[in-house]
Enzyme design. Structure first.
Site, PDB file in Angstrom:
ATOM      1  N   GLU A  95     -77.275  18.422  31.616  1.00  0.00           N
ATOM      2  CA  GLU A  95     -76.682  18.261  30.288  1.00  0.00           C
ATOM      3  C   GLU A  95     -77.433  18.991  29.188  1.00  0.00           C
ATOM      4  O   GLU A  95     -76.833  19.500  28.258  1.00  0.00           O
ATOM      5  CB  GLU A  95     -76.612  16.779  29.881  1.00  0.00           C
ATOM      6  CG  GLU A  95     -75.804  15.908  30.817  1.00  0.00           C
ATOM      7  CD  GLU A  95     -76.700  15.201  31.804  1.00  0.00           C
ATOM      8  OE1 GLU A  95     -77.628  15.845  32.312  1.00  0.00           O
ATOM      9  OE2 GLU A  95     -76.474  14.013  32.066  1.00  0.00           O
ATOM     10  N   ASP A 113     -76.934  13.013  34.453  1.00  0.00           N
ATOM     11  CA  ASP A 113     -77.676  11.753  34.436  1.00  0.00           C
ATOM     12  C   ASP A 113     -77.131  10.744  35.445  1.00  0.00           C
ATOM     13  O   ASP A 113     -75.934  10.742  35.753  1.00  0.00           O
ATOM     14  CB  ASP A 113     -77.640  11.135  33.036  1.00  0.00           C
ATOM     15  CG  ASP A 113     -78.514  11.897  32.049  1.00  0.00           C
ATOM     16  OD1 ASP A 113     -79.387  12.654  32.510  1.00  0.00           O
ATOM     17  OD2 ASP A 113     -78.330  11.740  30.827  1.00  0.00           O
ATOM     18  N   ASP A 144     -75.884   7.775  35.679  1.00  0.00           N
ATOM     19  CA  ASP A 144     -75.128   6.606  35.224  1.00  0.00           C
ATOM     20  C   ASP A 144     -73.658   6.995  35.164  1.00  0.00           C
ATOM     21  O   ASP A 144     -73.270   8.098  35.552  1.00  0.00           O
ATOM     22  CB  ASP A 144     -75.640   6.104  33.872  1.00  0.00           C
ATOM     23  CG  ASP A 144     -75.599   7.165  32.776  1.00  0.00           C
ATOM     24  OD1 ASP A 144     -75.005   8.245  33.000  1.00  0.00           O
ATOM     25  OD2 ASP A 144     -76.155   6.934  31.688  1.00  0.00           O
ATOM     26  N   GLU A 160     -71.672   7.639  32.686  1.00  0.00           N
ATOM     27  CA  GLU A 160     -71.358   8.774  31.809  1.00  0.00           C
ATOM     28  C   GLU A 160     -71.770  10.086  32.471  1.00  0.00           C
ATOM     29  O   GLU A 160     -71.051  11.080  32.396  1.00  0.00           O
ATOM     30  CB  GLU A 160     -72.049   8.608  30.460  1.00  0.00           C
ATOM     31  CG  GLU A 160     -71.592   9.626  29.444  1.00  0.00           C
ATOM     32  CD  GLU A 160     -71.959   9.253  28.022  1.00  0.00           C
ATOM     33  OE1 GLU A 160     -71.653  10.047  27.125  1.00  0.00           O
ATOM     34  OE2 GLU A 160     -72.543   8.174  27.814  1.00  0.00           O
ATOM     35  N   TYR A 208     -85.366   7.368  34.083  1.00  0.00           N
ATOM     36  CA  TYR A 208     -84.160   7.386  33.250  1.00  0.00           C
ATOM     37  C   TYR A 208     -84.131   6.179  32.322  1.00  0.00           C
ATOM     38  O   TYR A 208     -84.406   5.051  32.729  1.00  0.00           O
ATOM     39  CB  TYR A 208     -82.916   7.391  34.135  1.00  0.00           C
ATOM     40  CG  TYR A 208     -81.651   7.671  33.365  1.00  0.00           C
ATOM     41  CD1 TYR A 208     -81.528   8.809  32.578  1.00  0.00           C
ATOM     42  CD2 TYR A 208     -80.577   6.792  33.421  1.00  0.00           C
ATOM     43  CE1 TYR A 208     -80.371   9.066  31.870  1.00  0.00           C
ATOM     44  CE2 TYR A 208     -79.409   7.044  32.732  1.00  0.00           C
ATOM     45  CZ  TYR A 208     -79.314   8.186  31.947  1.00  0.00           C
ATOM     46  OH  TYR A 208     -78.166   8.429  31.247  1.00  0.00           O
ATOM     47  N   ARG A 264     -81.647   4.847  30.328  1.00  0.00           N
ATOM     48  CA  ARG A 264     -80.471   3.997  30.095  1.00  0.00           C
ATOM     49  C   ARG A 264     -80.227   3.172  31.348  1.00  0.00           C
ATOM     50  O   ARG A 264     -79.585   3.630  32.291  1.00  0.00           O
ATOM     51  CB  ARG A 264     -79.243   4.853  29.751  1.00  0.00           C
ATOM     52  CG  ARG A 264     -79.375   5.574  28.419  1.00  0.00           C
ATOM     53  CD  ARG A 264     -78.096   6.284  28.004  1.00  0.00           C
ATOM     54  NE  ARG A 264     -78.317   7.060  26.800  1.00  0.00           N
ATOM     55  CZ  ARG A 264     -78.622   8.362  26.781  1.00  0.00           C
ATOM     56  NH1 ARG A 264     -78.736   9.030  27.927  1.00  0.00           N
ATOM     57  NH2 ARG A 264     -78.817   9.004  25.644  1.00  0.00           N
ATOM     58  N   HIS A 279     -80.192   1.356  40.060  1.00  0.00           N
ATOM     59  CA  HIS A 279     -81.068   2.018  39.096  1.00  0.00           C
ATOM     60  C   HIS A 279     -82.457   1.401  39.134  1.00  0.00           C
ATOM     61  O   HIS A 279     -82.706   0.402  39.796  1.00  0.00           O
ATOM     62  CB  HIS A 279     -80.491   1.895  37.690  1.00  0.00           C
ATOM     63  CG  HIS A 279     -79.265   2.734  37.495  1.00  0.00           C
ATOM     64  ND1 HIS A 279     -78.610   2.811  36.286  1.00  0.00           N
ATOM     65  CD2 HIS A 279     -78.576   3.535  38.333  1.00  0.00           C
ATOM     66  CE1 HIS A 279     -77.570   3.625  36.396  1.00  0.00           C
ATOM     67  NE2 HIS A 279     -77.526   4.060  37.626  1.00  0.00           N
TER      68      HIS A 279
END
Length: 797
Positions: free
Chosen positions: A52, A125, A127, A129, A346, A348, A393
């Site tokens: 990203e 990433d 997750d 999103e 990470y 989030r 996670h």
């Protein structure tokens, strides 16, 4: 006739030429599509890796080496259109995605790089999103399914990246669907309800599935505070000492029980005076001494919400600031002696999992640094309590326990240093031994001759026998109450010891209302109620403040008048949207989609069908207006209070025939004088406030109607004539930047200019989104440095 025979019979019937041609074209398109989805394009070039952000790309590139080309998509490459709803509610809420104009060049560049690549790795990433971004990249680049693979890692280190590339996978469409459902739901709320607020209050307002619940929580708490009636109560402390001890060895004991009662509840000054008189006449003796060891266990490692809470308590960081700094630590920084390194996992996440290798490394570091006594007999494991937590996670932790904060001081900014130290300390502490306290509790009888039962007093002491995890880290607190583990001492006491009184200290108090939310406590409350997810907390905090619904009073969040009005309207017209339990249930159902237990369109339908009925009713609701005794001096009609972009103002009820407006209250005071001269008549100009904020007006108004805006100078010289670059707004309300010498100079830019020049050619550089900057003259792109705060400047003629 069977379905197979029926199909065969239809196939054997003669077809018209047009039908034959259409069928042939359809078969050809289908074959082409199948070939595109299954035929691998051979290439001998480097494998393409897409992430990203440019910062993440640099770190990953330094790990992967020369066999890979790493490029950044700079966030999402497809989204719903801004100018339309972009959701077909009649077709199972099918979203219509577009590639925004500013991302067309990005996609073009990625497609060019993909042509010669033997394989394309989507390394966004880990997750929902990130999963959605990977899917959008594959769709926007028109990639065949065997041309790309998804790789996922929770830390950007050599071992984690190598392991991820050794175990690529397909895109998980369950996660993509969950993200699509959330995006569609948010779009329906935002694009359907916000226009109602525009028509009933003013333009520029917004409603959101989660932000509206957060606003209601803040408003409800404020109303609780307003309605709160303080209750008087008293505490009474005594200062006592052993009969044979000196006064220096005296200690405090608090009244905890009245004669014959378990609790000491004193509600008036008269009661307090009577009890004080009794205590002064009483005789004192120790009734019981209790000693015990108390263990204090360390807090678990950070999740997104607990990191935001602790950074707010310790440093006063907003949730947005915390996440921006954490992103920098995750994506990688240039550390002297190591190069580009990802410093944390990470950021989030709502999981408390810790990788076994990280747990073992932490225990090894603790043994080496602090000694074996500081390592518990068994490794510590933490269970996530949050419903719907993504257990695959990890918690937020440093990528290496041996990378101590002090060693990184030269490579980090102050904010990065603070946050990294916090994350490192919390992680190391969570694998350390318990702290051990010796606690003593002494019960004392105060006997008054006239009473059969004594007063009860209590003194406490605490001494830390072994620091354990507190050697490294002590968690912050939301209140300023006394720390229960603070060091307190008592003399050696035994039952029946006689004591003498030195002083009685009555103290009046009043009960206090619940405290206003801070960002830290609001995030905590949202998480406890199952509202929002790790990726949304920071944006929620920012949005309710950016919309002027809530302002900060110190660290406390206080609703503005506009916040009350918006909240009340949403509560009346759209009760489900601001209902915490309903919003939490929607989050749970979207989690079910991510787990493959439900499809997302039915979830959206359950929400939208009642919303559609509420929208019809809301259209008939009256506009928010307040009647006044003011009369329009232009047409004689009554004036009412309305809301504009800069707050309330008086408007004529004769609108649109009469467009007279004027400010309210303090804003209606005498305009402030300036040194500026009117362009029309050269008279002095004054600062006035209109519906769109402050502006310069001629002091001779209404004879002279000369006026001009007050502009914000951004602190950068115009590249054309060296004049000041100022911030302006277009007719549609969009911010842009231009030279203050307009129209003599025609320089303009939609992107904010930055104060430092291009390191490559020395020209002006501007913001390019997500902390990135680009040059206006050459191809240079890089990290943007913080800009100075805008300075008010009056526009030149």
């Amino acid at each position: 006739m069977t379905e197979e025979n029926g199909a065969q019979a239809l196939d054997e019937q003669p077809k018209k030429p047009a039908m034959k041609a259409a069928a042939k074209a359809a078969r050809k398109r289908s074959a082409k599509k199948t070939a595109r989805k299954t035929t691998k394009t051979k290439g001998s070039g480097k494998s393409l890796v897409i992430v990203e952000s440019p910062a993440k790309a640099r770190t990953l590139s330094s790990i992967l080496g020369s066999k890979y080309e790493v490029q950044a998509s700079v966030g999402h490459v497809r989204d719903l259109p801004k100018s339309q709803l972009g959701v077909n509610v009649d077709d199972d809420f099918a979203p219509r995605y577009i590639v925004p104009r500013e991302k067309k060049d990005v996609i073009k560049k990625l497609k060019e790089s993909a042509k010669g690549a033997p394989i394309i790795y989507l390394a966004t990433d880990p997750d929902r999103e990130g999963e959605a971004i990977s899917w959008h990249l594959a769709e926007a680049m028109d990639l065949a399914t065997d041309r790309y693979q998804r790789v996922e890692f929770h830390e950007i280190t050599a071992d984690a990246v190598r392991d991820a590339f050794n175990h690529p996978r397909e895109i998980d469409m369950r996660l993509v669907d969950a993200q699509q459902g959330r995006r569609v739901l948010d779009r329906l709320v935002g694009y359907k309800i916000s226009p109602i607020l525009w028509s009933k209050i003013r333009r520029g307002l917004s409603a959101g599935r989660v932000q509206s619940v957060a606003l209601k929580m803040v408003v409800d708490r404020e109303r609780e505070i307003e309605k709160f009636v303080p209750q008087e109560y008293w505490t009474i402390d005594t200062c006592v000492a052993k009969q044979a001890d000196r006064d220096e060895n005296a200690f405090n004991a608090r009244l905890v029980a009245l004669p014959g009662l378990k609790k000491a509840e004193i509600g008036t000054g008269e009661q307090a005076q009577a009890v004080t008189a009794d205590l002064k006449a009483a005789s004192y003796a120790v009734r019981e001494v209790r000693k015990k060891q108390q263990l204090r266990r360390p807090s678990p490692p950070f999740t997104t919400s607990t990191l935001q809470q602790e950074a707010s308590r310790r440093f006063g960081f907003s949730a947005k600031r915390t996440m921006a700094v954490a992103q920098q630590l995750y994506e990688g920084l240039n550390i002297p002696g190591e190069g580009q390194v990802g410093l944390i996992t990470y950021m989030r996440t709502d999981s408390l999992n810790i990788a076994q290798v990280a747990r073992d490394e932490a225990r090894g570091f603790i043994t080496q640094k602090y000694g074996g006594d500081f390592v518990p007999g068994q490794p510590r494991f933490y269970k996530t309590k949050t419903k719907g937590a993504q257990e695959a996670h990890e918690a937020i932790r440093p990528t290496s326990a041996f990378r101590e904060p002090a060693a990184l001081r030269k490579g980090l900014t102050p904010d990065q240093q603070k946050l990294y130290m916090l994350i490192w300390q919390r992680f190391i502490a969570c694998q350390m031994a318990d702290a051990v306290f010796d606690q003593v509790s002494v019960d004392i009888d105060a006997k008054v001759d006239t009473q059969a039962q004594p007063y009860g007093l209590r003194a406490n002491a605490s001494h830390m026998r072994f620091p354990g995890f507190r050697q490294v880290y002590i968690e912050g607190r939301d209140t300023e109450d006394e720390d229960e583990d603070a060091e307190r001492t008592l003399p050696e006491l035994t039952a029946a010891d006689l004591l003498r009184l030195l002083e009685v200290k009555p103290d009046q108090h009043f009960t206090e209302p619940p405290p206003r939310y801070t960002e830290a406590t609001l995030v905590k409350a949202l998480e406890e109620n199952g509202i929002g997810r790790p990726s949304t907390y920071a944006s929620i905090m920012s949005t309710i403040q950016d919309r002027s619904y809530v302002k900060k009073d110190g660290r406390a969040l206080k609703p503005e008048e506009l916040g009350f009005i918006v909240c009340d309207m949403l509560t009346e017209l759209f009760p489900a949207v601001v209902d915490a339990s309903f919003t939490a249930r929607m989050e749970d159902e979207l989690d079910d989609v991510a787990n493959g237990e439900r499809k997302w369109p039915p979830v959206i339908r359950e929400f939208y069908e009642p919303l559609a009925k509420e929208l019809e009713a809301a259209a008939e609701a009256p506009r928010v207006e307040q009647q006044t005794d003011e009369v329009c001096e232009k047409c004689g009609k009554p004036m009412i209070v309305r809301w504009g972009r800069f707050g309330q103002f008086l408007a004529c009820t004769g609108f649109p025939e009469c467009k007279n407006t004027k400010p309210i209250g303090d804003e209606a005071e005498q305009p402030a004088a300036t040194d500026e001269k009117c362009d029309v008549c050269q008279s002095p100009m004054v600062v006035k406030r209109g519906r769109f904020g402050q502006f310069l007006a001629c002091s001779q108004y209404p004879e002279c109607k000369g006026s001009r805006p007050i502009l914000k100078k951004v602190g950068v010289a115009c590249p054309k004539d060296a004049g000041d670059i100022v911030e302006k707004r277009s007719k549609r309300g969009r911010t842009f930047y231009s030279c203050a010498n307009y129209p003599d100079c025609d320089f303009t830019s939609w992107s904010r200019p930055l104060t430092h020049p291009c390191p490559s050619c020395g020209a002006l550089i501007v913001m390019a989104g997500r902390g990135q900057a680009k040059c206006t003259q050459c191809d240079w792109k890089g990290d943007a440095e913080p800009t100075s705060e805008p300075e008010l400047v009056q526009a030149s003629a």
